[in-house]
Every structure is written in structure tokens, then in C-alpha cells.
Design a protein around this motif. Structure first.
Motif, PDB file in Angstrom:
ATOM      1  N   TRP A   1     -23.219  -1.915  -8.216  1.00 32.85           N
ATOM      2  CA  TRP A   1     -22.258  -2.141  -7.215  1.00 32.85           C
ATOM      3  C   TRP A   1     -22.159  -3.598  -6.830  1.00 32.85           C
ATOM      4  CZ3 TRP A   1     -18.635   1.531  -5.587  1.00 32.85           C
ATOM      5  CH2 TRP A   1     -19.224   2.854  -6.005  1.00 32.85           C
ATOM      6  N   TYR A   2     -21.153  -4.130  -6.732  1.00 31.15           N
ATOM      7  CA  TYR A   2     -20.973  -5.543  -6.120  1.00 31.15           C
ATOM      8  C   TYR A   2     -20.553  -5.222  -4.555  1.00 31.15           C
ATOM      9  CZ  TYR A   2     -21.453  -8.156 -10.517  1.00 31.15           C
ATOM     10  OH  TYR A   2     -21.699  -8.527 -11.755  1.00 31.15           O
ATOM     11  N   ARG A   3     -21.258  -6.149  -3.792  1.00 27.67           N
ATOM     12  CA  ARG A   3     -20.761  -6.312  -2.257  1.00 27.67           C
ATOM     13  C   ARG A   3     -19.979  -7.560  -2.023  1.00 27.67           C
ATOM     14  NH1 ARG A   3     -25.366  -7.597   1.642  1.00 27.67           N
ATOM     15  NH2 ARG A   3     -24.950  -9.630   0.824  1.00 27.67           N
ATOM     16  N   VAL A   4     -18.678  -7.242  -1.695  1.00 27.28           N
ATOM     17  CA  VAL A   4     -17.748  -8.235  -1.636  1.00 27.28           C
ATOM     18  C   VAL A   4     -17.255  -8.316  -0.059  1.00 27.28           C
ATOM     19  CG1 VAL A   4     -16.979  -7.952  -4.062  1.00 27.28           C
ATOM     20  CG2 VAL A   4     -15.713  -6.548  -2.354  1.00 27.28           C
ATOM     21  N   LYS A   5     -16.307  -9.561  -0.106  1.00 31.80           N
ATOM     22  CA  LYS A   5     -15.547  -9.612   1.142  1.00 31.80           C
ATOM     23  C   LYS A   5     -14.217  -9.278   1.053  1.00 31.80           C
ATOM     24  CE  LYS A   5     -18.099 -13.452   3.159  1.00 31.80           C
ATOM     25  NZ  LYS A   5     -18.141 -14.811   3.981  1.00 31.80           N
ATOM     26  N   TRP A   6     -13.602  -8.056   1.745  1.00 33.60           N
ATOM     27  CA  TRP A   6     -12.244  -7.827   1.662  1.00 33.60           C
ATOM     28  C   TRP A   6     -11.587  -7.549   3.128  1.00 33.60           C
ATOM     29  CZ3 TRP A   6      -8.433  -7.184  -1.753  1.00 33.60           C
ATOM     30  CH2 TRP A   6      -7.369  -6.527  -1.236  1.00 33.60           C
ATOM     31  N   ASN A   7     -10.763  -8.240   3.376  1.00 27.70           N
ATOM     32  CA  ASN A   7     -10.021  -8.367   4.702  1.00 27.70           C
ATOM     33  C   ASN A   7     -11.017  -8.564   5.951  1.00 27.70           C
ATOM     34  OD1 ASN A   7      -7.367  -7.976   3.581  1.00 27.70           O
ATOM     35  ND2 ASN A   7      -7.583  -5.801   3.855  1.00 27.70           N
ATOM     36  N   GLU A   8     -12.019  -9.525   5.818  1.00 24.67           N
ATOM     37  CA  GLU A   8     -13.038  -9.848   6.608  1.00 24.67           C
ATOM     38  C   GLU A   8     -13.798  -8.786   6.745  1.00 24.67           C
ATOM     39  OE1 GLU A   8     -13.285 -12.994   7.683  1.00 24.67           O
ATOM     40  OE2 GLU A   8     -11.376 -13.308   6.621  1.00 24.67           O
ATOM     41  N   GLU A   9     -13.984  -7.682   5.881  1.00 23.37           N
ATOM     42  CA  GLU A   9     -14.791  -6.697   6.000  1.00 23.37           C
ATOM     43  C   GLU A   9     -15.699  -6.639   4.686  1.00 23.37           C
ATOM     44  OE1 GLU A   9     -13.506  -2.555   7.183  1.00 23.37           O
ATOM     45  OE2 GLU A   9     -11.558  -3.332   6.720  1.00 23.37           O
ATOM     46  N   VAL A  10     -16.841  -5.946   4.833  1.00 27.71           N
ATOM     47  CA  VAL A  10     -17.814  -5.811   3.714  1.00 27.71           C
ATOM     48  C   VAL A  10     -17.439  -4.377   2.802  1.00 27.71           C
ATOM     49  CG1 VAL A  10     -20.162  -5.226   3.056  1.00 27.71           C
ATOM     50  CG2 VAL A  10     -19.930  -6.824   4.882  1.00 27.71           C
ATOM     51  N   ALA A  11     -17.323  -4.803   1.719  1.00 25.40           N
ATOM     52  CA  ALA A  11     -17.001  -3.694   0.739  1.00 25.40           C
ATOM     53  C   ALA A  11     -17.733  -3.744  -0.538  1.00 25.40           C
ATOM     54  CB  ALA A  11     -15.407  -3.657   0.418  1.00 25.40           C
ATOM     55  N   PHE A  12     -17.756  -2.480  -1.202  1.00 24.85           N
ATOM     56  CA  PHE A  12     -18.550  -2.403  -2.551  1.00 24.85           C
ATOM     57  C   PHE A  12     -17.440  -1.862  -3.456  1.00 24.85           C
ATOM     58  CE2 PHE A  12     -21.484  -2.194   0.939  1.00 24.85           C
ATOM     59  CZ  PHE A  12     -22.586  -2.803   0.690  1.00 24.85           C
ATOM     60  N   VAL A  13     -17.744  -2.649  -4.720  1.00 23.95           N
ATOM     61  CA  VAL A  13     -16.914  -2.181  -5.961  1.00 23.95           C
ATOM     62  C   VAL A  13     -17.801  -2.036  -7.266  1.00 23.95           C
ATOM     63  CG1 VAL A  13     -16.362  -4.857  -6.525  1.00 23.95           C
ATOM     64  CG2 VAL A  13     -14.769  -2.860  -7.504  1.00 23.95           C
ATOM     65  N   ARG A  14     -17.531  -0.986  -8.206  1.00 26.21           N
ATOM     66  CA  ARG A  14     -18.371  -0.935  -9.266  1.00 26.21           C
ATOM     67  C   ARG A  14     -18.148  -2.235 -10.030  1.00 26.21           C
ATOM     68  NH1 ARG A  14     -19.599   4.450 -10.952  1.00 26.21           N
ATOM     69  NH2 ARG A  14     -20.174   3.476 -12.714  1.00 26.21           N
ATOM     70  N   ASP A  15     -19.142  -2.281 -10.757  1.00 26.60           N
ATOM     71  CA  ASP A  15     -19.300  -3.602 -11.431  1.00 26.60           C
ATOM     72  C   ASP A  15     -18.047  -3.664 -12.774  1.00 26.60           C
ATOM     73  OD1 ASP A  15     -20.367  -1.856 -13.118  1.00 26.60           O
ATOM     74  OD2 ASP A  15     -22.552  -2.965 -13.215  1.00 26.60           O
TER      75      ASP A  15
END
Length: 246
Positions: A223-237
Motif C-alpha cells: 500500500w502507498y500512503r498518498v495525499k488526496w483532497n488534503e486527506e491521507v489515503a491508501f492505494v494498492r501499489d
């Protein structure tokens, strides 16, 4: 002595073969590129893309090749892949004209992450001149260090010079260890799930289309931790095309 002579003779015999192998490898790479370019010129785009992708996986690429890959992917309707290759082209060629094309695609498909604020422009400038900044900071550190040794021999002290040297050294350390870790990625798959935690059992924050660009702030297993709409989100690599790795 005879054993040493035999070893030298073996090395001399191996060198021509090694040179021939390296030359042959270079010819194969060059041949594959010319073959892919030939297929592209004949408008056999999917076949040429296969060759380009194989070369990219081995780290062999040219900026013009990346542009052609982006052109093909856009024609196939894969906007995420097209933007990925355009971003790689920008990093390889530092050609700012490609930013207009990326902005055009982002606007057309209503994609996030391509807004150019003062912060992003400053970050772009930083990456463009990162090597010059490294050399400049190192030169300043050497200069002030030499100055301090000179004053020490003359039994003089300068708190200001020590303070400036400390600030420069800290800046150089941060620059070397942190500056290269600014990472970005592009959502590469349609209907990609953004989760609130690094787990398939976490809650879904949003389901997004391909092409959005995000800043990567960490990685947990797959999982990558990313910024999305000023929030913390996680997406599969497997759903993220990384432009700059952590």
C-alpha cells in the motif's frame, strides 16, 4: 611466475569476448529501438508499444520514445498511462512545453493533482536545479570552514561564521536526505479504491478514475500512503504508476 603468466593470458583472452558481448548488447538495444520506431512510423502502434515497454522495463529509453508511448496510450484512451509517460518525459527532458499537454488532458478528463500553484512551481524549480543547489551549498560549507581554520590560526573567533556554517551544513544534510524523497504517482487503473488505511478491510474514502496525480508520503507493504483532497489515503501499489519513488 608461470601461474601468473597463465592468469594474465586468460584475462587477455576474455577481454575481446567481453567487448564483443557488450557491443552485441548495444546493437540489440539499438536494433530494438529502430524496430519499434519503424513500427510506429507504419502506424502499427500496439506492436511498437510492446517494444517500447520492454525497453523501458530494462531502463533503456529516450525522451522521444516516451512521447511516442504517451501518444499511443492517449489514442487507446488510457489517459493514466499517457500522463505517466508525459511526466517521465518531463523528468528526462525538462521540457516545460509538455506541461501544457498534461494540463490539457487533466482539464479534459477533470483530473486532480495538476494544479500549478506557487508551491508546485517552486518545487519544480528545486528539482530542475537540484544538482546546482548541492554544489552551491557544498562550496559555501567549504568556504566558511576554510575561513574558520584561517581565523583559528590567527587566534580569532567569529560566532557569526560558526552559526552560518552550522545553518549551511544542516541545509545540505536536509537537501541530500530529504529532497530526493519527494515522490509522486499517477492512478493507473479505472475505478481505483482509495482507502482510509493500508488494508483491504479499511473503509473506502473514494473510488477514482485513472489519471489523477497524487503525492506519495509513505509505503506499507503493498500500500502507498498518498495525499488526496488534503486527506491521507491508501492505494494498492498495482494501481499506482510511480513517477518518483520514495
Amino acid at each position: 611466475m608461470k601461474n601468473m603468466q597463465r592468469q594474465v593470458l586468460k584475462i587477455l583472452l576474455i577481454i575481446p569476448g567481453l567487448c564483443g558481448f557488450l557491443a552485441a548488447s548495444g546493437q540489440v538495444s539499438s536494433f530494438r529501438l529502430s524496430q519499434a520506431d519503424s513500427l510506429f512510423e507504419k502506424k502499427q502502434y500496439t506492436q511498437s508499444l510492446e517494444h517500447y515497454q520492454a525497453m523501458l522495463q530494462t531502463g533503456e529509453y529516450t525522451p522521444s520514445m516516451l512521447l511516442k508511448m504517451a501518444y499511443i496510450e492517449e489514442g487507446l484512451g488510457r489517459v493514466g498511462q499517457a500522463l505517466y509517460y508525459l511526466d517521465l518525459y518531463y523528468l528526462a527532458a525538462n521540457d516545460k512545453s509538455v506541461l501544457d499537454k498534461m494540463d490539457e488532458l487533466a482539464t479534459k478528463y477533470n483530473l486532480k493533482g495538476y494544479e500549478y500553484t506557487d508551491a508546485t512551481l517552486a518545487l519544480s524549480f528545486y528539482h530542475d536545479y537540484r544538482e546546482f543547489i548541492s554544489v552551491g551549498l557544498a562550496a559555501l560549507a567549504v568556504f566558511f570552514l576554510s575561513l574558520l581554520f584561517y581565523w583559528r590560526k590567527r587566534r580569532k573567533r567569529s560566532i557569526a561564521a560558526v552559526t552560518v556554517l552550522f545553518v549551511i551544513v544542516v541545509a545540505l544534510v536536509v537537501h541530500i536526505n530529504v529532497g530526493e524523497k519527494i515522490a509522486t504517482g499517477i492512478i493507473g487503473e479505472p475505478n481505483t479504491y482509495l482507502m482510509d488505511g493500508p488494508s483491504a478491510g479499511a473503509s473506502v474514502i473514494s473510488v477514482v478514475s485513472e489519471g489523477h496525480r497524487v503525492e506519495i508520503t509513505g509505503k506499507y507493504d503493498v500500500w502507498y500512503r498518498v495525499k488526496w483532497n488534503e486527506e491521507v489515503a491508501f492505494v494498492r501499489d498495482i494501481d499506482l504508476l510511480t513517477i518518483r519513488e520514495l
